[in-house]
Scaffold this active site. Structure first.
Site, short mmCIF file in Angstrom:
data_model
loop_
_atom_site.label_atom_id
_atom_site.label_comp_id
_atom_site.label_asym_id
_atom_site.label_seq_id
_atom_site.Cartn_x
_atom_site.Cartn_y
_atom_site.Cartn_z
N HIS A 197 81.32 69.14 2.39
CA HIS A 197 81.28 67.68 2.34
C HIS A 197 81.94 67.06 3.59
CE1 HIS A 197 79.65 68.03 -1.62
NE2 HIS A 197 80.74 68.61 -2.08
N LYS B 131 46.78 47.05 23.25
CA LYS B 131 46.66 45.66 22.80
C LYS B 131 45.22 45.36 22.39
CE LYS B 131 46.93 40.85 24.41
NZ LYS B 131 47.42 39.93 25.47
#
Length: 510
Positions: A272, A140
């Protein structure tokens, strides 16, 4: 405030000591004061380097069995103060709080402890409190503090702190802050998911830190990424990098073969995301030959997977085919050398890993989450719906076809005979279209459908499918049932001596 900050002090409190020694020695060289705790303090002292115990700063010892060591205003004040704020600086002096410029901390190994099967008490003890608080505070306040939150970043940090004699740029501090919040958010996600493993709270928390940039996505104009630990699941022995589409096909192949994991030698070929070939035989070589016969055209460029070690004879057959990926639990030495004969062919050993229990996909402006379809139809699940019962061979083929149907795109029809995929109709908008497609493909590759079985992923709303199947020679059908017009299909089967079983379980796959 200058964007470059000279570091004069550091707090080090880590679980893992690997890679820490060069950093500590660099701090000694730069004259950086080191504060530390517990095992880390001892590690530094044993190196012959001066260290200030945190207890000397806080005037409190480590208490509650080590649960509280750094949680003190004199520690967090030293990290969170704003050095361009006169009031903050004055309070540091007033309360004799040392300024801390660098925080190096890692977290207790919570995820590894969970994965090890440890007791709940051991897992709870690996929920880090002090470490996570230090990380959040230091990240922070990146304008004044550099936070290093993982030993994976030690080498990069050492380069940064060495480059300009302890002067660290704002850009570097902000980058390390981002890394730190990545660590802390992932940690909190893992803890929440442990407590919510039964999904009693309807919340979705997903965090993957093992990310990889792919060459592109489904198409070259799309960006693509993979988040997950691929190396834990597979040992890659050979070939080019896997693409986005490769990964989707590998996923489909792995999930399909899980249905046959402990069965006789089984081989599947996928294209596929759907199987274009699947067979189970006494030898893997024959399983591959018969899987390829299911659709040798679609097999070109496909993904191949086996549930047994690939031997020389099977490898020789595979080598005749252009395929993208081969997956197996193992390969004998001769087989591996043969398969390596194509430089781009991807060869994978599938390792034993725990698979995710849930499926996640984007939908509209949100996400859909569901349990995986873990239900596999067995003979015990079947209800005879017709006067004619399936033979023992037909029962085996019905279960074989049902397993495959579950992993084929809806709407789907699967035709099988003697534990071999004859053909399937995949992803059609009507079940009749799916059946007609399957029959046409089977006939194209010269399959005799007399005595074959048919599997459907969902019920038949009309008797048209069983009529078409009957005329093609199919003698037994497996389907979930549940249509208000089930009886129409049953009546047709009874009239034409076709056996039909119902599972009571639908297997849509969209």
């Amino acid at each position: 405030m200058s964007s470059v900050k000279k570091a004069s002090s550091a707090l080090i409190s880590v679980f893992h000591k690997d890679g820490l020694e060069p950093i500590v020695k660099k701090f000694q060289e730069l004259g950086i004061t080191i504060y530390s705790t517990g095992g880390t303090e001892k590690f530094i002292t044993d190196l012959g380097i001066d260290v200030v115990p945190v207890e000397d700063v806080t005037s409190y010892p480590s208490i509650l069995g080590g649960r509280v060591k750094t949680l003190h205003p004199k520690v967090f004040g030293g990290i969170l103060n704003r050095q361009d704020n006169e009031s903050d600086v004055a309070q540091l002096a007033e309360f004799e709080i040392p300024q801390i410029d660098i925080v190096i901390v890692d977290l207790y190994p919570f995820e590894k402890t969970v994965a090890s099967g440890a007791s709940e008490q051991d897992i709870i003890e690996k929920i880090d409190i002090g470490g996570i608080s230090l990380i959040r505070a230091a990240a922070k306040n990146f304008k004044d503090v550099t936070c290093v939150s993982s030993m994976e970043d030690y080498a990069e940090f050492l380069d940064v702190v060495s480059a300009d004699n302890g002067n660290i740029s704002l850009e570097d501090r902000k980058r390390f802050a981002a890394k730190s919040f990545n660590v802390s958010s992932n940690y909190d996600t893992a803890i929440f998911n442990y407590f919510n493993k039964n999904h009693e709270i309807a919340a979705l928390k997903v965090s993957e830190t093992e990310g990889k940039v792919l060459r592109y996505g489904e198409n070259p104009h799309q960006k693509g990424f993979f988040f997950g630990d691929f190396d834990a699941m597979f040992s890659k022995l050979h070939g080019k990098e896997l693409s986005y589409n490769n990964l989707l096909d590998v996923d489909a192949a792995v999930n399909l073969m899980l249905e046959f994991k402990n069965d006789a030698p089984t081989f599947a070929i996928l294209k596929h995301n759907n199987a274009c070939g699947l067979a189970q035989r006494e030898t893997l070589h024959q399983a591959y030959v018969d899987a390829l016969a299911g659709d040798p055209v679609s097999a070109f460029g496909g993904v191949l997977i086996s549930n047994k070690e690939i031997d020389k004879a099977t490898a020789e057959e595979i080598h005749k085919l252009f395929c993208e990926v081969v997956i197996a639990p193992s390969y004998n030495a001769e087989a591996l050398e043969i398969l390596k004969g194509k430089k781009n062919r991807i060869i994978l050993i599938q390792n034993e890993v725990e698979m995710p229990e849930m499926q996640v996909r984007t939908c509209l402006n949100g996400m859909l989450l569901q349990e995986k379809d873990h239900k596999t139809d067995t003979v015990a699940d079947l209800t005879n719906a017709t006067n004619t019962n399936p033979t023992d061979q037909e029962l085996e083929d019905l279960i074989f076809a049902s397993k495959l149907c579950k992993h084929t795109k809806s709407n789907t029809i699967v035709l099988a005979k003697n534990k071999q995929l004859c053909a399937s109709g995949t992803g059609q908008t009507s079940r009749v279209d799916a059946l007609n497609q399957a029959i046409h493909k089977a006939q194209t590759f010269n399959f005799d459908l007399k005595g074959a079985v048919m599997a459907s992923d969902a019920f038949f709303p009309f008797p048209d499918c069983v009529e078409i199947a009957d005329k093609a020679g199919i003698t037994s059908v497996i389907q979930p049932g549940g249509s208000i017009k089930d009886q129409l299909s049953v009546d047709y089967c009874n009239e034409h001596k076709i056996s039909m079983v119902m599972t009571g379980t639908r297997h849509f796959k969209h």
